[in-house]
Design an enzyme around this catalytic site. Structure first.
Site, short mmCIF file in Angstrom:
data_model
loop_
_atom_site.label_atom_id
_atom_site.label_comp_id
_atom_site.label_asym_id
_atom_site.label_seq_id
_atom_site.Cartn_x
_atom_site.Cartn_y
_atom_site.Cartn_z
N LYS A 13 0.84 -1.22 0.00
CA LYS A 13 0.00 0.00 0.00
C LYS A 13 0.86 1.26 0.00
O LYS A 13 0.66 2.18 -0.80
CB LYS A 13 -0.94 0.02 1.22
CG LYS A 13 -1.83 -1.21 1.34
CD LYS A 13 -2.74 -1.13 2.54
CE LYS A 13 -2.03 -1.12 3.89
NZ LYS A 13 -1.32 -2.39 4.21
N ARG A 88 -9.94 0.60 8.38
CA ARG A 88 -9.55 -0.77 8.74
C ARG A 88 -10.65 -1.49 9.48
O ARG A 88 -10.49 -2.67 9.80
CB ARG A 88 -8.33 -0.72 9.66
CG ARG A 88 -6.99 -0.97 8.98
CD ARG A 88 -5.95 -0.68 10.03
NE ARG A 88 -4.72 -1.39 9.86
CZ ARG A 88 -3.64 -0.87 9.27
NH1 ARG A 88 -3.68 0.32 8.72
NH2 ARG A 88 -2.52 -1.55 9.22
N ARG A 127 11.72 -5.24 4.99
CA ARG A 127 11.50 -3.82 4.64
C ARG A 127 12.45 -2.89 5.40
O ARG A 127 12.73 -3.07 6.57
CB ARG A 127 10.07 -3.43 5.00
CG ARG A 127 9.83 -1.92 4.92
CD ARG A 127 8.40 -1.54 5.08
NE ARG A 127 7.74 -2.19 6.18
CZ ARG A 127 6.43 -2.22 6.32
NH1 ARG A 127 5.65 -1.69 5.41
NH2 ARG A 127 5.89 -2.81 7.37
N ARG A 161 11.20 -0.55 11.00
CA ARG A 161 10.12 -0.32 11.95
C ARG A 161 10.16 -1.32 13.09
O ARG A 161 10.45 -2.49 12.89
CB ARG A 161 8.77 -0.42 11.24
CG ARG A 161 8.33 0.88 10.66
CD ARG A 161 7.14 0.78 9.75
NE ARG A 161 6.03 -0.03 10.22
CZ ARG A 161 4.92 -0.23 9.51
NH1 ARG A 161 4.80 0.32 8.32
NH2 ARG A 161 3.96 -0.98 9.98
N ARG A 172 -0.73 -8.63 13.25
CA ARG A 172 -1.30 -7.66 12.30
C ARG A 172 -2.14 -8.38 11.24
O ARG A 172 -3.18 -7.88 10.82
CB ARG A 172 -0.18 -6.83 11.65
CG ARG A 172 0.39 -5.80 12.63
CD ARG A 172 1.81 -5.37 12.32
NE ARG A 172 1.97 -4.76 11.02
CZ ARG A 172 3.17 -4.53 10.46
NH1 ARG A 172 4.28 -4.88 11.10
NH2 ARG A 172 3.24 -3.96 9.30
P1 AP5 Z 1 4.86 -1.62 1.86
O1 AP5 Z 1 4.47 -0.80 0.66
O2 AP5 Z 1 5.62 -0.95 2.95
O3 AP5 Z 1 3.55 -2.37 2.42
P2 AP5 Z 1 2.28 -1.81 3.19
O4 AP5 Z 1 1.07 -2.46 2.59
O5 AP5 Z 1 2.30 -0.31 3.21
O6 AP5 Z 1 2.56 -2.46 4.60
P3 AP5 Z 1 2.54 -1.91 6.08
O7 AP5 Z 1 3.26 -2.92 6.91
O8 AP5 Z 1 3.02 -0.49 6.17
O9 AP5 Z 1 1.03 -1.96 6.36
P4 AP5 Z 1 0.37 -2.06 7.71
O10 AP5 Z 1 -1.03 -1.91 7.25
O11 AP5 Z 1 0.66 -3.23 8.55
O12 AP5 Z 1 1.07 -0.87 8.53
P5 AP5 Z 1 0.55 0.57 8.95
O13 AP5 Z 1 1.73 1.47 8.99
O14 AP5 Z 1 -0.64 0.98 8.15
O15 AP5 Z 1 5.67 -2.89 1.33
C1 AP5 Z 1 6.24 -3.81 2.24
C2 AP5 Z 1 7.61 -4.29 1.71
O16 AP5 Z 1 7.41 -5.07 0.53
C3 AP5 Z 1 8.55 -3.14 1.31
O17 AP5 Z 1 9.87 -3.51 1.66
C4 AP5 Z 1 8.40 -3.03 -0.21
O18 AP5 Z 1 9.60 -2.60 -0.83
C5 AP5 Z 1 8.08 -4.48 -0.59
N1 AP5 Z 1 7.14 -4.57 -1.70
C6 AP5 Z 1 6.04 -3.78 -1.92
N2 AP5 Z 1 5.39 -4.17 -3.04
C7 AP5 Z 1 6.09 -5.25 -3.53
C8 AP5 Z 1 5.90 -6.11 -4.65
N3 AP5 Z 1 4.89 -5.94 -5.51
N4 AP5 Z 1 6.81 -7.11 -4.83
C9 AP5 Z 1 7.85 -7.29 -3.97
N5 AP5 Z 1 8.07 -6.51 -2.88
C10 AP5 Z 1 7.20 -5.50 -2.67
O19 AP5 Z 1 0.03 0.30 10.43
C11 AP5 Z 1 0.92 -0.01 11.50
C12 AP5 Z 1 0.11 -0.10 12.80
O20 AP5 Z 1 -0.54 1.18 13.05
C13 AP5 Z 1 -1.03 -1.12 12.79
O21 AP5 Z 1 -0.57 -2.41 13.11
C14 AP5 Z 1 -1.97 -0.52 13.84
O22 AP5 Z 1 -1.51 -0.78 15.15
C15 AP5 Z 1 -1.85 0.98 13.60
N6 AP5 Z 1 -2.83 1.49 12.62
C16 AP5 Z 1 -2.55 2.09 11.42
N7 AP5 Z 1 -3.70 2.44 10.80
C17 AP5 Z 1 -4.71 2.06 11.60
C18 AP5 Z 1 -6.13 2.13 11.49
N8 AP5 Z 1 -6.72 2.66 10.40
N9 AP5 Z 1 -6.88 1.63 12.52
C19 AP5 Z 1 -6.29 1.11 13.62
N10 AP5 Z 1 -4.94 1.00 13.78
C20 AP5 Z 1 -4.17 1.47 12.78
#
Ligand code: AP5
Length: 214
Positions: A13, A88, A127, A161, A172
């Site tokens: 994402k 979410r 990552r 992270r 997660r």
């Molecule tokens: P990346 O693009 O970083 O993936 P992502 O989908 O953004 O993953 P996240 O881990 O950031 O998502 P998340 O939803 O768990 O975390 P968030 O910060 O929102 O890609 C990942 C890796 O893969 C990278 O190294 C990239 O280079 C590689 N890659 C990407 N695409 C690829 C491909 N096609 N092929 C190969 N490699 C690839 O949330 C963190 C925490 O915050 C949550 O756990 C929760 O506690 C809290 N939180 C955040 N939002 C909310 C909400 N709305 N409600 C409640 N709690 C929340």
């Protein structure tokens, strides 16, 4: 244009949102980034979110909706928003409908990124990001062109992270399947859901997203 990128942790994402901001002039609204900034700043929101995030659980709807509402009040969001990691839960989806309606805005598309669970742990564990500009990298799938130097800004410091470990990723993923995956049904009902194969390489996924948004 306002769009949601919907997918599990590690689906790509954030990677795709950054590419779309460049191409479409949209603002990336990542609730994960906003919450991590609050934790780093030691704000009241950050103090409440810190332990929940470290455990890989969801921060409360009340806190997250408040953070999004505040961000949407900032003028740059008028250009259009890519929601990354929000909504979410069903309550967050309803709140987003209300927030957009209050501003006379519409949701144009919800792009669901489909990736098998067994790929996600590898993606998240590998990552790392540029400490200066936040450009995302991966130990094997996307290394900087010049080793140790950010392709985007030339900085030489990178970070990982705290919640990117196998145990927290499993929490997660559990939260994703319990609370977030049901939103696919919600947005299918609105006719706005588009699904792309998130297992293809990064540029192919980017192309597929542009195709479904065209
Ligand atoms: P990346 O693009 O970083 O993936 P992502 O989908 O953004 O993953 P996240 O881990 O950031 O998502 P998340 O939803 O768990 O975390 P968030 O910060 O929102 O890609 C990942 C890796 O893969 C990278 O190294 C990239 O280079 C590689 N890659 C990407 N695409 C690829 C491909 N096609 N092929 C190969 N490699 C690839 O949330 C963190 C925490 O915050 C949550 O756990 C929760 O506690 C809290 N939180 C955040 N939002 C909310 C909400 N709305 N409600 C409640 N709690 C929340």
């Amino acid at each position: 244009m306002n769009i949601i990128l919907l997918g599990p942790p590690g689906a790509g994402k954030g990677t795709q949102a950054r590419m779309l901001t460049d191409d479409f002039g949209l603002v990336q609204l990542s609730t994960g980034d906003l919450l991590r900034a609050a934790v780093a700043a030691g704000s009241e929101v950050g103090k409440k979110a810190k332990a929940v995030m470290a455990a890989g659980e969801l921060v409360s709807d009340e806190i997250v909706i408040g953070v999004v509402a505040d961000r949407l009040d900032e003028p740059d969001t008028k250009a259009g928003v890519i929601f990354d990691g929000f909504p979410r839960t069903a309550a967050q989806a309803r709140a987003l409908d209300r927030l957009l309606a209050e501003k006379g805005l519409t949701l144009d598309a919800v792009v669901a990124m489909d990736v098998d669970d067994d790929l996600l742990v590898d993606r998240v564990a590998g990552r790392f990001t540029c400490a200066a500009c936040g450009e995302g990298y991966h130990d094997t799938h996307k290394r900087p062109v010049r080793e140790g130097i950010c392709d985007n800004c030339g900085a030489t410091e990178f970070k990982r992270r705290a919640d990117d470990n196998a145990e927290t990723v499993r929490s997660r993923l559990t939260a994703y399947h319990a609370d977030t995956a049901p939103l696919i049904g919600y947005y299918t009902g609105t006719g706005k859901l588009k699904t792309v194969d998130g297992m293809a390489d990064i540029d192919e996924v980017a192309g597929a997203i542009r195709d479904v948004l065209a």
